[in-house]
Design an enzyme around this catalytic site. Sequence first.
Site, PDB file in Angstrom:
ATOM      1  N   PHE A  83     -15.007 -39.919  34.169  1.00 51.72           N
ATOM      2  CA  PHE A  83     -16.278 -39.491  34.772  1.00 51.72           C
ATOM      3  C   PHE A  83     -16.382 -39.863  36.245  1.00 51.72           C
ATOM      4  CE2 PHE A  83     -17.430 -43.925  34.012  1.00 51.72           C
ATOM      5  CZ  PHE A  83     -18.172 -44.208  35.149  1.00 51.72           C
ATOM      6  N   GLU A 112     -12.876 -55.463  32.941  1.00 51.72           N
ATOM      7  CA  GLU A 112     -13.165 -54.555  34.055  1.00 51.72           C
ATOM      8  C   GLU A 112     -14.657 -54.267  33.953  1.00 51.72           C
ATOM      9  OE1 GLU A 112     -11.854 -50.450  33.670  1.00 51.72           O
ATOM     10  OE2 GLU A 112     -11.604 -50.292  35.827  1.00 51.72           O
ATOM     11  N   GLU A 161     -16.850 -35.498  29.535  1.00 49.35           N
ATOM     12  CA  GLU A 161     -18.032 -34.788  29.015  1.00 49.35           C
ATOM     13  C   GLU A 161     -19.313 -35.229  29.721  1.00 49.35           C
ATOM     14  OE1 GLU A 161     -16.014 -36.929  27.619  1.00 49.35           O
ATOM     15  OE2 GLU A 161     -16.738 -37.702  25.692  1.00 49.35           O
ATOM     16  N   SER A 172      -9.930 -45.203  30.865  1.00 46.17           N
ATOM     17  CA  SER A 172      -9.882 -46.647  30.608  1.00 46.17           C
ATOM     18  C   SER A 172      -8.558 -47.025  29.920  1.00 46.17           C
ATOM     19  CB  SER A 172     -11.073 -47.047  29.742  1.00 46.17           C
ATOM     20  OG  SER A 172     -11.064 -46.293  28.555  1.00 46.17           O
ATOM     21  N   CYS A 176     -11.708 -47.115  40.113  1.00 47.55           N
ATOM     22  CA  CYS A 176     -10.568 -47.864  39.579  1.00 47.55           C
ATOM     23  C   CYS A 176      -9.883 -48.663  40.681  1.00 47.55           C
ATOM     24  CB  CYS A 176      -9.572 -46.933  38.926  1.00 47.55           C
ATOM     25  SG  CYS A 176      -8.748 -45.892  40.115  1.00 47.55           S
TER      26      CYS A 176
HETATM   27  P1  NAD Z   1     -12.733 -43.123  29.288  1.00 49.62           P
HETATM   28  O1  NAD Z   1     -11.438 -43.706  28.906  1.00 49.62           O
HETATM   29  O2  NAD Z   1     -13.934 -43.477  28.480  1.00 49.62           O
HETATM   30  O3  NAD Z   1     -12.650 -41.522  29.253  1.00 49.62           O
HETATM   31  C1  NAD Z   1     -11.638 -40.810  29.916  1.00 49.62           C
HETATM   32  C2  NAD Z   1     -11.376 -39.506  29.178  1.00 49.62           C
HETATM   33  O4  NAD Z   1     -10.925 -39.808  27.858  1.00 49.62           O
HETATM   34  C3  NAD Z   1     -12.597 -38.617  29.036  1.00 49.62           C
HETATM   35  O5  NAD Z   1     -12.222 -37.280  29.254  1.00 49.62           O
HETATM   36  C4  NAD Z   1     -13.032 -38.851  27.598  1.00 49.62           C
HETATM   37  O6  NAD Z   1     -13.637 -37.711  27.016  1.00 49.62           O
HETATM   38  C5  NAD Z   1     -11.742 -39.174  26.881  1.00 49.62           C
HETATM   39  N1  NAD Z   1     -11.927 -40.123  25.774  1.00 49.62           N
HETATM   40  C6  NAD Z   1     -12.844 -41.120  25.696  1.00 49.62           C
HETATM   41  N2  NAD Z   1     -12.699 -41.805  24.549  1.00 49.62           N
HETATM   42  C7  NAD Z   1     -11.665 -41.243  23.883  1.00 49.62           C
HETATM   43  C8  NAD Z   1     -11.030 -41.508  22.628  1.00 49.62           C
HETATM   44  N3  NAD Z   1     -11.436 -42.507  21.837  1.00 49.62           N
HETATM   45  N4  NAD Z   1      -9.995 -40.738  22.260  1.00 49.62           N
HETATM   46  C9  NAD Z   1      -9.565 -39.747  23.061  1.00 49.62           C
HETATM   47  N5  NAD Z   1     -10.139 -39.438  24.244  1.00 49.62           N
HETATM   48  C10 NAD Z   1     -11.171 -40.174  24.667  1.00 49.62           C
HETATM   49  O7  NAD Z   1     -12.963 -43.465  30.829  1.00 49.62           O
HETATM   50  P2  NAD Z   1     -14.251 -43.217  31.723  1.00 49.62           P
HETATM   51  O8  NAD Z   1     -15.320 -44.173  31.315  1.00 49.62           O
HETATM   52  O9  NAD Z   1     -14.570 -41.775  31.799  1.00 49.62           O
HETATM   53  O10 NAD Z   1     -13.667 -43.629  33.159  1.00 49.62           O
HETATM   54  C11 NAD Z   1     -13.664 -44.938  33.643  1.00 49.62           C
HETATM   55  C12 NAD Z   1     -12.315 -45.607  33.470  1.00 49.62           C
HETATM   56  O11 NAD Z   1     -11.308 -44.837  34.106  1.00 49.62           O
HETATM   57  C13 NAD Z   1     -12.234 -46.976  34.115  1.00 49.62           C
HETATM   58  O12 NAD Z   1     -11.562 -47.848  33.253  1.00 49.62           O
HETATM   59  C14 NAD Z   1     -11.429 -46.735  35.381  1.00 49.62           C
HETATM   60  O13 NAD Z   1     -10.742 -47.854  35.877  1.00 49.62           O
HETATM   61  C15 NAD Z   1     -10.489 -45.682  34.919  1.00 49.62           C
HETATM   62  N6  NAD Z   1      -9.930 -44.934  36.027  1.00 49.62           N
HETATM   63  C16 NAD Z   1      -8.599 -45.124  36.306  1.00 49.62           C
HETATM   64  C17 NAD Z   1      -8.028 -44.451  37.378  1.00 49.62           C
HETATM   65  C18 NAD Z   1      -6.560 -44.615  37.699  1.00 49.62           C
HETATM   66  O14 NAD Z   1      -6.015 -43.770  38.392  1.00 49.62           O
HETATM   67  N7  NAD Z   1      -5.922 -45.654  37.211  1.00 49.62           N
HETATM   68  C19 NAD Z   1      -8.812 -43.600  38.159  1.00 49.62           C
HETATM   69  C20 NAD Z   1     -10.161 -43.436  37.824  1.00 49.62           C
HETATM   70  C21 NAD Z   1     -10.706 -44.106  36.756  1.00 49.62           C
END
Ligand code: NAD
Length: 499
Positions: A149, A384, A176, A226, A281
Site C-alpha cells: 500500500f 518494524e 487492496e 511485509s 521501507c
Molecule cells: P503486506 O505484506 O500486508 O501486503 C503486500 C501485498 O501482499 C498486498 O498486495 C496484499 O494484498 C498481499 N497480502 C497481504 N497478506 C497476504 C497473505 N496472507 N497472503 C498473500 N498475500 C497477502 O504489506 P503492506 O502492509 O501493504 O506494505 C507494507 C510493508 O511493505 C512493510 O513491511 C514495508 O517495509 C514493505 N515494503 C517493502 C519494500 C521493499 O522494497 N523492501 C518497499 C515497500 C514496502
Amino acid sequence: MQEIGHWINGKRVAGKSGRFADIYNPATGEIQAKVALASPEELDHAIAEAAKAQVAWAATNPQRRARVMMAFGALINQNMDKLAELVSREHGKTLPDARGDVQRGLEVVEVCMGAPAMLKGEMTDSAGPGIDLYAMRQPLGVVAGITPFNFPAMIPLWKMAPALASGNAMILKPSERVPSTSLLLAELLQEAGLPDGVLQVVNGDKSVVDGILDHPVIQGVGFVGSTPIAQYIYGRAATNGKRAQCFGGAKNHMIIMPDADLDKAADALIGAGYGAAGERCMAISVAVPVGAQTADALIERLVPRIEKLKVGPYTAGDDVDFGPLITRQAQERVLGLIGSGVEQGAKLVVDGRGLKIQGYESGFFVGPTLFDDVTPEMEIYRQEIFGPVLSTVRKDSYEDALKLVMDNEYGNGTAIYTADGDTARDFASRVNVGMVGINFPIPVPLSYYSFGGWKRSAFGDLNQYGPDAFRFYTKTKTVTARWFSGIKEGAALNFKAMD
Ligand code: NAD
C-alpha cells in the site's frame, strides 16, 4: 458508494465475485469506496487472456516496445497531478510526497525506454569449426506483480515497466487499500500503445495471491510487502517452480558519529524518520549516536524540529509534513507499540499519542514520537513499526554501533553520518545491508542501479528495477549453431572440445 473493479483486456470491468474490501479515507476514517476482490474464475480469465496477448507482444521488436514506454513516460508527466491526487486520496500522504512517489516510478519507466540495450544477447563467432555460439534473452511469459500500500504509484511502476518492456504480460495485483492508481496507470499504458491484455490489473486479497502462486501459466512473481508475506510468497512460488523475488520489511539504522555535522544529521532524521508518517521501507527508524555527548546533542536538536512538524490531511496544503496512517488497525498497532516502549523502560522524549486534528478527530493520525535509551530487546526495536516513531539506541563506539546494525535481522537500508572518509568507507564495505547511505539518509538507488535489501528484507534472486530487472524478467537461451561449408568431419561419438 464507488465500486472499483479490475482492468481486463484494455477495459475497466466490474467485479463479479460479490466480495469487496473497504477503502478508507485515512484522514477522516470514513469508507470512501469499495474494491472488488476477484474470484478464481475472474483471475483465470485474466491470466488466459494475458497469455494470448503475450505472444504477439513478445514478437513485437524491443524498440517498438520501448516506444510504448516513451509515450507512457510522457503521459505520466502530463497526468502527474491527477496521479498524485489519487495516491494521496487513498494513501493519505501529502501531495508533494505523492508526486515523489510517481516521480520515482517514472524514472524506472525512463530507463525502460532504453530496454533494447538491456535485452541484448551475447555472441561468440567461430567458437569451433563453422560453429557460432549465441545467447538470447527471452521474456518469461506471463508474470505477476504483487504490491504494497505504501507506494501506490512507484512500486507498481517498478514492477510493470521492466516486465512489459522485456516482452512479458503482467497480472498486477495492487494493494487492496490503494487500487486506483494502478488502474489509471493501466489506462495510460493503453493510451501509450500497449496492446490490450498485456497488462491486467486484478484486484484482490490473499485468495487472489494464492491463485496467482498456484497458477501454472504464471512464470515469475515480483512481490513487495511485509517480511512474513514475502517469505510465504517466495516459498509457495518457488515450490511451484516459478521465478520469484520477494522484497520485505525493514528496520533501518543511521549511525551518527561524533564528528558528524549534527544539524545535518538531525534534519536527515526528521525527513527519513517521519516523512510519509514513517510508512516507508527505507524510513530510518533507529538513530544510533556514538558517544553520550553525540547522543545528547542530537536529541537536543531533534526535539525542536519534531515540535515544528505539522501533521494533517493532504488537503490542508503543502505545508503539511505528513499525513495519517493507512488504517485504524495500523494506528492502533503503532499506539500499542509506543505504549510497550514506555512499559519496557525506553525514555519517551516526544509523545505522539493523543494527537487530535480539528475536523479530523476520527482520522488515523499518530503524532511524531521520539524515544531515547532504547535497547535491542524492546518490542519497539524488534518490530518494524511502520509509523512516525524514531528510536534512539546509544552506543559507545563505532564498532558497537556497526555490530548493532549487523545483528539486526533486516538489511534493507542504512546510513552513516560522519566527516571521516575512512570510517564511512569501512562502514560501506563491512555492513551487511543492501543499500547504504553516506551522509545520505534514504539511499534508494537511482533507476539505472537496482534496489534490494539483504537478510530478511528480501527473498530470492536479483534486485528490482535497473539491470537486475531485465535479468529477472528474461530467461537466457543459448544456441550452438554449425554451418558445414568446408567441414569434412563425420559422426562423432565422443564428447570433446569443439576445436
Ligand atoms: P503486506 O505484506 O500486508 O501486503 C503486500 C501485498 O501482499 C498486498 O498486495 C496484499 O494484498 C498481499 N497480502 C497481504 N497478506 C497476504 C497473505 N496472507 N497472503 C498473500 N498475500 C497477502 O504489506 P503492506 O502492509 O501493504 O506494505 C507494507 C510493508 O511493505 C512493510 O513491511 C514495508 O517495509 C514493505 N515494503 C517493502 C519494500 C521493499 O522494497 N523492501 C518497499 C515497500 C514496502
